[in-house]
Every structure is written in C-alpha cells, then in structure tokens.
Design a protein around this motif. Structure first.
Motif, mmCIF file in Angstrom:
data_model
loop_
_atom_site.group_PDB
_atom_site.id
_atom_site.type_symbol
_atom_site.label_atom_id
_atom_site.label_comp_id
_atom_site.label_asym_id
_atom_site.label_seq_id
_atom_site.Cartn_x
_atom_site.Cartn_y
_atom_site.Cartn_z
ATOM 1 N N ILE A 87 39.246 62.953 76.769
ATOM 2 C CA ILE A 87 38.527 61.916 75.952
ATOM 3 C C ILE A 87 40.037 61.426 75.015
ATOM 4 O O ILE A 87 40.211 60.264 74.887
ATOM 5 N N TYR A 88 40.634 62.213 75.090
ATOM 6 C CA TYR A 88 42.165 61.585 74.707
ATOM 7 C C TYR A 88 42.853 60.601 75.472
ATOM 8 O O TYR A 88 43.545 59.390 74.641
ATOM 9 N N ASN A 89 42.435 60.515 76.212
ATOM 10 C CA ASN A 89 43.288 59.433 77.872
ATOM 11 C C ASN A 89 43.332 58.064 77.186
ATOM 12 O O ASN A 89 42.901 57.544 77.251
ATOM 13 N N VAL A 90 41.042 58.656 76.861
ATOM 14 C CA VAL A 90 40.498 56.689 76.995
ATOM 15 C C VAL A 90 40.800 56.711 75.434
ATOM 16 O O VAL A 90 40.694 55.045 75.618
ATOM 17 N N LEU A 91 41.100 57.269 74.267
ATOM 18 C CA LEU A 91 40.894 56.933 73.433
ATOM 19 C C LEU A 91 42.226 55.806 72.982
ATOM 20 O O LEU A 91 42.540 55.411 73.303
ATOM 21 N N ASP A 92 43.465 56.201 73.899
ATOM 22 C CA ASP A 92 44.753 55.951 73.914
ATOM 23 C C ASP A 92 44.597 54.867 74.793
ATOM 24 O O ASP A 92 45.418 53.923 74.320
ATOM 25 N N GLY A 93 43.800 54.736 75.922
ATOM 26 C CA GLY A 93 43.962 53.337 76.911
ATOM 27 C C GLY A 93 42.921 53.057 75.650
ATOM 28 O O GLY A 93 43.048 51.100 75.316
ATOM 29 N N HIS A 94 42.224 52.138 74.694
ATOM 30 C CA HIS A 94 41.711 52.117 73.668
ATOM 31 C C HIS A 94 42.728 51.413 72.938
ATOM 32 O O HIS A 94 42.164 50.369 72.189
ATOM 33 N N PHE A 95 43.134 52.435 72.261
ATOM 34 C CA PHE A 95 44.698 52.548 71.453
ATOM 35 C C PHE A 95 45.258 50.920 72.023
ATOM 36 O O PHE A 95 45.790 49.703 71.221
ATOM 37 N N LEU A 96 45.509 51.047 73.716
ATOM 38 C CA LEU A 96 46.807 49.974 74.153
ATOM 39 C C LEU A 96 45.046 48.379 73.684
ATOM 40 O O LEU A 96 45.769 47.372 73.900
ATOM 41 N N ARG A 97 44.415 48.940 74.185
ATOM 42 C CA ARG A 97 43.387 47.364 74.567
ATOM 43 C C ARG A 97 43.520 46.492 73.021
ATOM 44 O O ARG A 97 43.686 45.880 72.918
ATOM 45 N N ALA A 98 43.538 47.214 72.117
ATOM 46 C CA ALA A 98 43.364 47.042 70.727
ATOM 47 C C ALA A 98 44.447 46.137 70.762
ATOM 48 O O ALA A 98 44.337 44.964 69.814
ATOM 49 N N ALA A 99 45.875 46.480 70.990
ATOM 50 C CA ALA A 99 47.055 46.263 71.005
ATOM 51 C C ALA A 99 46.994 45.189 71.697
ATOM 52 O O ALA A 99 47.916 44.069 71.024
ATOM 53 N N GLU A 100 46.692 44.371 73.052
ATOM 54 C CA GLU A 100 46.321 43.946 72.925
ATOM 55 C C GLU A 100 46.192 42.353 72.557
ATOM 56 O O GLU A 100 46.578 41.112 72.707
ATOM 57 N N ALA A 101 44.857 42.568 71.903
ATOM 58 C CA ALA A 101 44.583 41.433 71.041
ATOM 59 C C ALA A 101 45.600 40.700 70.482
ATOM 60 O O ALA A 101 45.610 39.006 69.941
ATOM 61 N N HIS A 102 46.366 41.145 69.787
ATOM 62 C CA HIS A 102 47.719 40.802 68.517
ATOM 63 C C HIS A 102 48.809 41.104 69.095
ATOM 64 O O HIS A 102 50.091 39.684 68.941
ATOM 65 N N HIS A 103 48.900 41.609 70.730
ATOM 66 C CA HIS A 103 50.953 41.766 71.351
ATOM 67 C C HIS A 103 50.728 41.548 72.231
ATOM 68 O O HIS A 103 49.739 42.239 73.077
ATOM 69 N N ARG A 104 51.197 40.703 72.184
ATOM 70 C CA ARG A 104 51.784 40.612 74.119
ATOM 71 C C ARG A 104 52.853 41.628 74.954
ATOM 72 O O ARG A 104 53.821 41.350 74.240
ATOM 73 N N PRO A 105 52.060 42.244 76.013
ATOM 74 C CA PRO A 105 53.164 42.845 76.647
ATOM 75 C C PRO A 105 54.134 42.587 77.032
ATOM 76 O O PRO A 105 54.566 40.656 77.732
ATOM 77 N N PRO A 106 55.163 43.083 77.362
ATOM 78 C CA PRO A 106 56.680 42.321 77.283
ATOM 79 C C PRO A 106 57.288 42.015 79.049
ATOM 80 O O PRO A 106 56.835 43.436 79.963
ATOM 81 N N THR A 107 57.819 41.563 79.459
ATOM 82 C CA THR A 107 58.008 41.367 80.533
ATOM 83 C C THR A 107 59.051 41.797 81.041
ATOM 84 O O THR A 107 59.368 42.038 80.333
ATOM 85 N N SER A 108 59.533 42.120 82.493
ATOM 86 C CA SER A 108 60.430 43.365 82.703
ATOM 87 C C SER A 108 60.339 42.633 84.044
ATOM 88 O O SER A 108 59.505 42.843 85.510
ATOM 89 N N PRO A 109 62.371 43.152 84.881
ATOM 90 C CA PRO A 109 61.883 42.278 85.767
ATOM 91 C C PRO A 109 61.783 43.184 87.305
ATOM 92 O O PRO A 109 62.336 43.289 88.556
ATOM 93 N N LEU A 110 61.834 44.299 86.617
ATOM 94 C CA LEU A 110 61.654 45.597 87.589
ATOM 95 C C LEU A 110 60.216 45.816 87.490
ATOM 96 O O LEU A 110 58.831 45.445 87.430
ATOM 97 N N PRO A 111 60.209 46.655 89.046
ATOM 98 C CA PRO A 111 60.838 46.429 90.100
ATOM 99 C C PRO A 111 61.250 45.685 90.880
ATOM 100 O O PRO A 111 60.983 44.431 90.985
ATOM 101 N N LEU A 112 62.858 45.573 91.092
ATOM 102 C CA LEU A 112 63.497 44.516 91.608
ATOM 103 C C LEU A 112 63.037 44.436 93.003
ATOM 104 O O LEU A 112 62.650 45.477 93.963
ATOM 105 N N ILE A 113 62.415 43.053 93.562
ATOM 106 C CA ILE A 113 62.690 42.726 95.161
ATOM 107 C C ILE A 113 64.361 43.101 95.489
ATOM 108 O O ILE A 113 65.263 42.540 95.461
ATOM 109 N N THR A 114 63.686 43.257 96.902
ATOM 110 C CA THR A 114 64.532 43.844 97.663
ATOM 111 C C THR A 114 65.560 42.457 97.807
ATOM 112 O O THR A 114 65.284 41.486 98.596
#
Length: 598
Positions: free
Chosen positions: A463-490
């Motif tokens: 239940i905690y896992n599902v709740l935390d996942g929904h918190f993340l989904r709620a944040a996505e509506a207002h905050h764009r996930p940051p970009t990362s170069p990782l993992p680096l391509i060989t």
C-alpha cells in the motif's frame, strides 16, 4: 433457609478470580508442605466485587493466601543446544551485534537476549557467554536478514528423550539433564517462567490461545511422545514484529553457528533506473572464484586482518517479479554466495557494479581492483590491453546504501541441522516411517500465525508503494522529469555536464560536478599501515586497559583467598561482595571457593 454455596452460579466471576479462588483453596495445603507458616505480607486483600443480589452467586474472596514467589533455579531444568533461524528488519536496528555502550538504535542481539531472559530460557546473569551464544554472520546498521542463525544452550523440557533414543549418547547431540541429589521433579515444563502445572490447581487452562496450550500437551503415562518448549511461539510473543523467529533445530555440542556454516547468501535489491544491467552482469562474472578483496571492502583495523582472499561461489543478477507490471524501472537482485565475507564487502562490490552499470566504468574494473599484488589476476590478463596495475592501496569511493542488502540464507549440512517449528520430539519409531503425519507432528509444515503476520506486513508495505507511486504521478503533472546521460552508450564519453547523479542503491544518489575515474582517485593507506596505526593508537590503549583490569581481578581474587584462609568463609564472602571488581570475578570467586573446599 440456608443456601448451598456449591450449587451457586460462578458465571459472574472473571478468569483471574477463578484462578485466585483455586489458589485460595489449594494454596494453603501447598504452603504447609513447603514451609511452617505464612507471613502476613503474603495475605493480599482483594476488594469485594459488586454483584446482583438477586442472582445466586458467590462474592469473590476478600483475602487470598499466595505462596511467595520462588527464585527460578536453572540448575533444576535440563538444557539443550539448538540453532535458531530468524529474520529482522535492519532499518529498525543499529546492527545485529550486541554493544556494551549506548546506541542510537537498539541492536538485534540485545532485543533477542532480553526476550530469551524474560522467558527464562537462559540465565540473564550468565550473559551471552554463559549460554554459548554464537551468530552466523554479523550484519551492520540498516542491513536486514531473512535467514540469520544463532546457536546457544537454553532451557529444555524434553528430559532424556535423546538419551533413550541414542542409548546414552545424549551428550553427543547437545542435551544435558540436571543431576541433583534428592531431585524428584519429573513433571513436564509448562513453558511459563516460574510456574508448573500444579500451580494452576484443577482449572482447565488448555483452551486455545493460552500459554499452557501453546507450549505443553499433556501425554498419557504410557506414551513415549514428549513435547519440547514452543521456542518459536514463546519468543515471537515477546519479540517486536520486526524480529520473527522462523524455526529451530537441535544440534550437537560441537556445532557452531559461525564455523559450521557451509556458505552465506546475500541479496542486494536495486532498480534499473539509469543502469545497463547487461554490463553489470558481465562485471559480476569476474567475482566468481577465489580473489583478494582488500580493495572491495573496508579494512577493520580492530580485527588486524592480513588475509583478504575469499571464495565466491555465485555472483549473478536476476529480475525481481513486479506484481504491478511496471517494467520501465524493473527491480533486480544481485545474488552473492560465498563461504565468508569481509567487512562491508557486499556494499563495496555493489558500488562498483553501479558505476559499471551507468557506463562510467568498464566491467574490467572489478578485475583490476582485485589485482592487489603482482600476478593476482593473471587469468584475466586477456581482457586488458596492457598489463594489470598492482593496486595494493584502495582508491577512494563511496560504498552502496545499506537498506537494500539482506542476508538471505545461512546453509548447513543436512545431517547437522534439521529445522523444525513444532514441539513434538520424534520417537525412535517415528524415524523409521517418513510420513506426512510424522512431519506434521514434528513441526514441519505446521500451520502457524507467523505466515499470516508476515503476509500482513508485506501487504501493508505494498500500500505504501502504491501511494508513493501516485505521489510521483501527481508531481509529473507539474514537474518535468530531469534528463540524464546515464547509462552511457558503449564508446561514448561524458560531455562534462554541469552536474551528474549516479545511483548508490536504495533510492540514494551521488551528486558530482565532474566524474573522476576510480583508478585515478586518491589512494588510501596500505593494509599494513592501517593495522600498525591502530596497534600504536587505539589498540595500545585497549591493551593497557585490559592489563589493568586483569591485574585488578587477580588482586581481588588473592585478597578473597587471604580472607578465606584467615578470617573464615562468611567474612570472606562479605568482603568479596564489597570489592570493586568486574562482574566476571563472580565466577572466578566461585571457582576459588570450590578449590579451597576441596
């Protein structure tokens, strides 16, 4: 007309009052047999309970005579050596090992010891040394275990069952019976500290859920079946939900939870976020076999270790089934199996695997770090373009987080440890019939609330896992996930980003402005230098303290012996108790008394 009290209704009485009434009726008889008189302090006034005068009930007794509580004598009870398997949530504790000083969080062993002592399975005054306490593997603060094992001697209720089966070989399987002159106590232990079946009079306490029913099943005198104390049930009722006893097994006297272990299996759980799992798997294959891991652990100078070669039997990465079906950031587990491990070895290995998974390091880094002396990794020279550099000093890098690490299993030879959960001791006849009934009666597969308890905890965590996942989904509506170069391509290189976050496990990340390859970082001192610095510093001070304590103990024993010979036994004992000395001197004084009387 006089009312007959025997035909009265006892339904208005509580369970406790019924027991008190029985003790009042049968107690005086027992008291007279044990002592000539009863002190006034033993008479406990009980306020009368209000009752309906229209009902034909007997008011509770106003005065109850109770025998004074007797000091629990462990020498009157048989004992046996067992192995105990248990699990615990590491994030709730400050590590497994018992600590003599104050700790921010309780340790697992301290909580376990308190439960054993409270149940009077071991003598608190004897400490861990008195019961031969030994653990399989030490886990640090924050690290969990699903199959940790300890071995120890504790109170038993089976008497000489093993001796009857083994024809006098009871001592070979770790069972000792008390031998006291004049002892006639043959009743079966109730499992309740300080109480026997006689203390409950004629009241039937065998209803479901009572401690007597959970620990003892009365047998016919003609039956050879005997029941051991319900170690699993007794301890789980005293322990917090974050520590659960899973099973126990009778073991031989020479069994050691640490040295009898064939191998230990660790699991480290992690998310695939920013990681190339295939590269991590390639790096893990280099760990298999016997290698020098001084650069993949933390040097514990207090132990003065000089040999860092360990044999790894298995090192692989497997996916963890996700019931939610989220495959974008799937969960994986790193399995590491070996005969023995060094301090923080698993977490250091995981830190390097994370760097390999992000593409910041090559899989060959694992082999290079294990080349602690010339020719140590000759078998893997083909993976490098040039000869391997000798790394006798560990480069600086941060180890992985402790939360995802778990001691999954401690394996023993099947003939040494046969786990059980029940209380019935198998008879000689049972060994000849390997039936389902025999397994059930001996505790293999016995129904228990333990599974339901752990399933409830797991269900709540989902239940905690599902709740935390929904918190993340709620944040996505207002905050764009940051970009990362990782993992680096060989074959690609890092284009010097303003900042970089690479994983350390458990949802933690290391933030750096510019990444520095591991082999070009600052090096720590050699193992020899670290050990010597400790010996000349903290180690020297500890040695001086031990010498002072030893001399103090010798002086106290000598003074005790002098008073014994010159002033008599009573005065010597009185002076002995007044002497300022360590608690361990008690056993030395008792030994001195025995020698002097002999």
């Amino acid at each position: 007309m006089t009312t007959n009290q025997r035909s009265a209704d006892y339904s208005a009485w509580s369970r406790e009052q019924l027991i008190e009434r029985l003790i009042a009726l049968e107690g005086p008889k027992l008291v007279k047999e044990s002592r000539p008189s009863v002190s006034p302090a033993s008479v406990i006034p009980v306020p009368p309970r209000k009752h309906n005068e229209n009902q034909n009930t007997i008011p509770p007794p106003t005065n109850i005579i109770r025998p004074p509580s007797k000091e629990f004598n462990f020498s009157n009870h048989p004992k046996r050596k067992i192995a105990l398997k248990f699990c615990y949530s590491g994030w709730e504790y400050g590590g497994l090992a018992y600590q003599t000083g104050p700790t921010q969080l309780p340790t697992v062993e301290a909580v376990l010891f308190e439960a054993f002592a409270k149940a009077r399975l071991i003598d608190r005054d004897g400490g861990m040394e008195g019961c031969g306490w030994e653990k399989c593997g030490r886990t640090d603060k924050g690290v969990s275990a699903a199959g940790q094992v300890i071995s120890l001697w504790l109170r038993s209720a089976v008497g000489s069952v093993e001796e009857e089966q083994g024809k006098g070989k009871g001592t070979e399987i770790g069972l000792v019976n008390p031998v006291e002159e004049g002892s006639t106590n043959q009743h079966q232990d109730s499992g309740v500290p300080g109480l026997s079946e006689e203390d409950f009079g004629t009241l039937d306490l065998s209803e479901l859920g009572s401690p007597i029913a959970a620990t003892t099943i009365l047998q016919d005198s003609s039956s050879k079946s005997r029941h051991e104390l319900d170690y699993v049930g007794i301890l789980n009722r005293l322990l917090p939900p974050t520590i659960r006893i899973l099973a126990w097994a009778p073991v031989a006297e020479n069994f050691s939870a640490r040295f009898s272990c064939k191998y230990r299996h660790y699991k480290y759980f992690f998310s695939s976020h920013l990681l190339d799992i295939s590269a991590m798997r390639e790096a893990a294959t280099h760990l298999i076999g016997e290698h020098d891991f001084r650069n993949l652990c933390k040097v514990d100078a207090q132990k003065q270790i000089t040999m860092f070669r360990r044999n790894i039997l298995r090192a692989d990465i497997e996916p963890v089934v996700d019931p939610s079906g989220n495959n974008d950031e799937a969960m994986f587990v790193f399995n590491l199996v070996g005969s023995a491990f060094l301090y923080h070895q698993v977490r250091h290995i995981m830190a390097i695997l994370f760097l390999v998974g992000t593409g910041l390091e090559e899989p060959s880094l694992v082999t290079k770090l294990m080349n602690a002396f010339d020719g140590a990794e000759n078998r893997d020279l083909a993976i490098c373009e040039t000869r391997l550099e000798v790394l006798d000093r560990k480069p600086e890098y941060q180890m992985a987080d402790a939360l995802p690490l778990m001691l999954w299993d401690c394996a023993y030879a099947e003939e040494d440890v046969k786990w059980r959960t029940g209380t019935l001791e198998p008879s000689a006849q049972d060994h000849n019939h390997d039936t389902d009934e025999h397994s059930r009666r001996c505790g293999l597969g016995t129904e228990s609330n333990l599974y339901l308890q752990l399933h409830s905890i797991w269900n709540r965590s989902r239940i905690y896992n599902v709740l935390d996942g929904h918190f993340l989904r709620a944040a996505e509506a207002h905050h764009r996930p940051p970009t990362s170069p990782l993992p680096l391509i060989t074959g690609t290189s890092l284009n010097d980003p303003s900042s970089l976050n690479y994983p350390l496990g458990g949802g933690t990340y290391k933030r750096v402005q510019k990444y520095v390859p591991v082999l070009t970082r600052n090096r720590l001192d050699t193992v020899e230098m670290i050990n010597e610095r400790w010996r000349n510093g903290k180690g020297s001070r500890k040695a001086e303290k031990r010498t002072f304590v030893f001399k103090t103990r010798i002086s106290a024993v000598n003074r005790f012996e002098h008073f014994w010979r010159n002033d008599g036994r009573n005065k010597a004992l009185k002076i002995h108790h007044a002497l300022p000395h360590p608690p361990t001197l008690e056993s030395e004084a008792k030994e001195t008394i025995a020698n002097l009387e002999a």
